[in-house]
Design an enzyme around this catalytic site. Structure first.
Site, PDB file in Angstrom:
ATOM      1  N   CYS A  78       0.842  -1.201   0.000  1.00 24.64           N
ATOM      2  CA  CYS A  78       0.000   0.000   0.000  1.00 24.64           C
ATOM      3  C   CYS A  78       0.882   1.257   0.000  1.00 24.64           C
ATOM      4  CB  CYS A  78      -0.857  -0.030   1.265  1.00 24.64           C
ATOM      5  SG  CYS A  78      -1.890   1.423   1.473  1.00 24.64           S
ATOM      6  N   GLU A 157     -12.676   0.317  -7.933  1.00 23.90           N
ATOM      7  CA  GLU A 157     -13.390  -0.752  -7.216  1.00 23.90           C
ATOM      8  C   GLU A 157     -14.758  -0.997  -7.840  1.00 23.90           C
ATOM      9  OE1 GLU A 157     -12.854  -0.855  -3.035  1.00 23.90           O
ATOM     10  OE2 GLU A 157     -10.716  -1.096  -3.427  1.00 23.90           O
TER      11      GLU A 157
END
Ligand code: DGL
Length: 271
Positions: A78, A157
């Site tokens: 990340c 997403e």
């Protein structure tokens, strides 16, 4: 500290959610013999607008969970956690830990010809200034132009990779750094490699898009070779995926990031 006796143990990787699977994909290509334990913090995603204090706390808990799987090293996939927590994690844990910022910065400095580099990332990554700091450490003459793009993560997403709304959002976000005349753009977020088509279209052919995932895989390989931790055993890797929310959504969306389905998804419960 892991020794060569630990070479058969897995690599630990973590991300705020699904996005770090773009790094798993590259590791599968570069290091097909390695086993991976992936932790996606799906209960607490997104990290992109959170404070350093919160991200450090989350990251610390995840590294602890990964160490229970006896990982021989940890990759912070990340970008937000790499920007805000990597230094603390390296001090606190006795296992090799690498992030994605330094490899991405190194690649961009190698690519730029006009020494103008753009960075797009989450708000917290941009605010940390870590990409700019790493770039300037490598070449103080580079000029850096940064732009937070918080809407990109939900658009990815949602699977809107080439949707006209995504295109319009990208045009808005990228207008300033495009005007600055950059020739290299760092995709400083796990999700952005999935927007390469739109980003390439908006920035034009003269701008090279730098995605740190492949550079991270090279760095992991170097580290494992140097520390004699490469897994020698051939055969199916048998990855394990751990998520902090219910696994169904992760299983369903993983294919977008990994290019294939995932098996062996387990639920982690924070205590
Ligand atoms: N994984 C995050 C990053 O690379 C993006 C998603 C989030 O905001 O948690 O910065």
């Amino acid at each position: 500290m892991p020794t060569s006796n630990h070479s058969q143990q897995p690599i630990g990787i973590f991300d705020s959610g699904l996005g770090g699977l773009t790094v798993v994909k590259e590791l599968n290509l570069h290091l097909p013999n390695e086993r991976i334990v992936y932790f996606g913090d799906t209960a607490r995603v997104p990290y992109g607008g959170k404070s350093a204090q919160t991200i450090i706390r989350y990251s610390r808990e995840i590294v602890r969970a990964l160490l229970k799987y006896k990982v021989k090293m940890v990759v912070v996939a990340c970008n937000t956690a790499s920007s805000l927590a990597l230094e603390v994690l390296k001090k606190e844990f006795n296992v090799p830990i690498i992030g994605v910022i330094e490899p991405g910065a190194k690649k961009a400095v190698g690519v730029t010809r006009n020494k103008k580099i753009g960075i797009i990332a989450t708000s917290s990554t941009i605010k940390s200034g870590k990409y700019a700091k790493n770039i300037l450490k490598l070449d103080k003459d580079v000029r850096v132009f940064s732009q937070p793009c918080p809407l990109f993560v939900p658009l990815v997403e949602e699977g809107w990779f080439a949707h006209k709304v995504t295109y319009e959002v990208a045009q808005q976000y990228l207008a300033q750094i495009k005007k600055a005349g950059i020739d290299t753009l760092i995709l400083g977020c796990t999700h952005y490699p999935l927007l390469k088509e739109v980003l390439g279209h908006v920035m034009g052919l003269k701008v090279e898009l730098v995605d740190s995932a492949s550079e991270v895989a090279v760095k992991v390989q170097e580290l494992l070779i140097n520390k004699k931790l490469l897994r020698s055993r051939l055969g199916p890797a048998g990855h394990v995926f751990i998520v902090s929310d219910e696994p169904e959504q992760f299983k369903r969306l993983a294919i977008r990031f990994l290019g294939g389905g995932v098996k062996n998804v387990r639920r982690h419960h924070y205590v």
